[in-house]
Scaffold this active site. Structure first.
Site, PDB file in Angstrom:
ATOM      1  N   GLY A  12       0.831  -1.202   0.000  1.00 13.45           N
ATOM      2  CA  GLY A  12       0.000   0.000   0.000  1.00 13.45           C
ATOM      3  C   GLY A  12       0.861   1.247   0.000  1.00 13.45           C
ATOM      4  N   ALA A  13       1.971   1.200  -0.759  1.00 13.57           N
ATOM      5  CA  ALA A  13       2.982   2.258  -0.708  1.00 13.57           C
ATOM      6  C   ALA A  13       2.630   3.482  -1.555  1.00 13.57           C
ATOM      7  CB  ALA A  13       4.331   1.706  -1.163  1.00 13.57           C
ATOM      8  N   ILE A  17      -0.491   6.761   4.162  1.00 14.52           N
ATOM      9  CA  ILE A  17       0.497   6.372   5.183  1.00 14.52           C
ATOM     10  C   ILE A  17       1.638   5.583   4.556  1.00 14.52           C
ATOM     11  CG2 ILE A  17       0.819   4.913   7.230  1.00 14.52           C
ATOM     12  CD1 ILE A  17      -2.110   5.712   7.995  1.00 14.52           C
ATOM     13  N   ALA A  20       4.167   7.832   2.950  1.00 12.74           N
ATOM     14  CA  ALA A  20       5.002   8.492   3.974  1.00 12.74           C
ATOM     15  C   ALA A  20       6.008   7.514   4.573  1.00 12.74           C
ATOM     16  CB  ALA A  20       4.116   9.087   5.061  1.00 12.74           C
ATOM     17  N   SER A 138      -4.357  -0.064  13.932  1.00 19.38           N
ATOM     18  CA  SER A 138      -5.203   1.116  14.133  1.00 19.38           C
ATOM     19  C   SER A 138      -5.568   1.161  15.604  1.00 19.38           C
ATOM     20  CB  SER A 138      -6.486   0.998  13.301  1.00 19.38           C
ATOM     21  OG  SER A 138      -7.481   1.905  13.752  1.00 19.38           O
ATOM     22  N   TYR A 151     -14.198  -3.680  10.110  1.00 20.36           N
ATOM     23  CA  TYR A 151     -12.884  -3.018  10.099  1.00 20.36           C
ATOM     24  C   TYR A 151     -12.234  -3.179  11.464  1.00 20.36           C
ATOM     25  CZ  TYR A 151      -9.376   0.700   9.684  1.00 20.36           C
ATOM     26  OH  TYR A 151      -8.197   1.422   9.676  1.00 20.36           O
TER      27      TYR A 151
END
Ligand SMILES: NC(=O)C1=CN([C@@H]2O[C@H](COP(=O)(O)OP(=O)(O)OC[C@H]3O[C@@H](n4cnc5c(N)ncnc54)[C@H](O)[C@@H]3O)[C@@H](O)[C@H]2O)C=CC1
Ligand SMILES: CCCCCC(=O)CC\C=C/C=C/C=C/[C@@H](O)[C@@H](O)CCCC(=O)O
Length: 258
Positions: A12-13, A17, A20, A138, A151
């Site tokens: 998920g680059a 996030i 970053a 999370s 989630y």
């Protein structure tokens, strides 16, 4: 742990996030393989990072972490190009209570899949160099978000998987630390789109807005700083690092079955 010469994989680059995380790893001397299902954004970011850090420092690989074949191939290519893997950032994730099976498939099953496939490259018992895995969980992995129960379940699963994998690795001599970062709300596309993603719990949107007001929102850079801490501090294994705009703390878990 110095990052000079180390090889990192970020899932998920391409955005948010993960972007970053990729940038702070490059800034600190690592080579980074960017894995993402969004080819357009991933290739665009990789081209920009190559100009900034050098062609030999970054690699973009199109990869859906729901796919065993694609994930296996991406990790294999990373090892072939960069000579091994030292750091895995399991960051890719979605929030969508309408498509809850996909949420589970990416957020939890994808983290498990990427971890197990990366162990084949990182595990000292397999000829690997050891290293560190950081999972982007999370705060919803530590307590419930009523508007998104699935989630919440996936992130609780990521925290539990992190802690168990850390203990398994330590007991087995893999030479791999495993930690989780647990941010509150962060200014990204995922966060911006949540009101359309609550499905049957959309009536709880106002309560969620109240939590956003209560906790505030982080920048992606603040989360990336936490990643850097978990990667470089070799004393950290099995940790869940909670971060909000007001505080940052390592969770203390009480074994209730005693
Ligand atoms: N934004 C927030 O408020 C918070 C986000 N997180 C977590 O942080 C992680 C990153 O989220 P954000 O940066 O906010 O989201 P984002 O939507 O801005 O970025 C997520 C990235 O993951 C990629 N991705 C999605 N599914 C994928 C798949 N199957 N395979 C490969 N790549 C895939 C997307 O293409 C995108 O580039 C997620 O795991 C999320 O649950 C945790 C706490 C707070
Ligand atoms: C619905 C948007 C999710 C965005 C993606 C995230 O992962 C953000 C998670 C951010 C915060 C989660 C907070 C969870 C809090 C609960 O554990 C509990 O502490 C809340 C108690 C009630 C309250 O404090 O208001």
């Amino acid at each position: 742990m110095s990052l000079d010469g180390k090889v990192a994989v970020v899932t998920g680059a391409a955005l948010g996030i993960g972007k970053a995380m990729t940038e702070i790893l490059l800034q600190n001397g690592a080579k980074v393989a960017l894995l993402d299902v969004n080819e357009t954004a991933g290739k665009s970011l990789c081209e920009a990072l190559m100009k900034q850090y050098g062609q030999e420092k970054t690699l973009f690989l199109s990869c859906d972490i729901q796919s065993e074949e694609q994930t296996k191939a991406a990790l294999k290519k990373t090892s072939e190009v960069f000579g091994g893997i030292d750091i895995l950032c399991n960051n890719a994730g979605i929030l969508n209570e309408n498509t809850w099976e996909k949420t589970v498939s990416i957020n939890l099953m994808g983290v498990i899949r990427s971890t197990y496939l990366a162990l084949e490259h990182m595990n000292k018992l397999n000829g690997g160099r050891g290293g560190v895995i950081v999972n982007t969980a999370s705060m919803a992995g530590l307590g419930p978000l009523p508007s998104c129960p699935v989630y919440t379940a996936t992130k609780h699963g990521v925290v539990g998987f992190t802690r168990a994998m850390a203990a398994a690795s330590s007991a087995s001599g893999y030479g791999i630390r495993v930690n989780a970062v647990c941010p509150s709300f962060v200014q990204t596309e995922l966060f911006a789109n949540i009101l359309d993603k609550l499905g049957q719990f959309s009536h709880l949107a106002d309560a969620t807005k109240g939590m956003v007001e209560k906790f505030g929102t982080l920048s992606v850079s603040q989360v990336a700083e936490c990643l850097l801490e978990l990667v470089t501090d070799e004393t950290k294994n099995g940790e869940a690092l909670v971060v909000t705009p007001q505080m940052k703390k390592y969770m203390t878990f009480v074994n209730t079955i005693q």
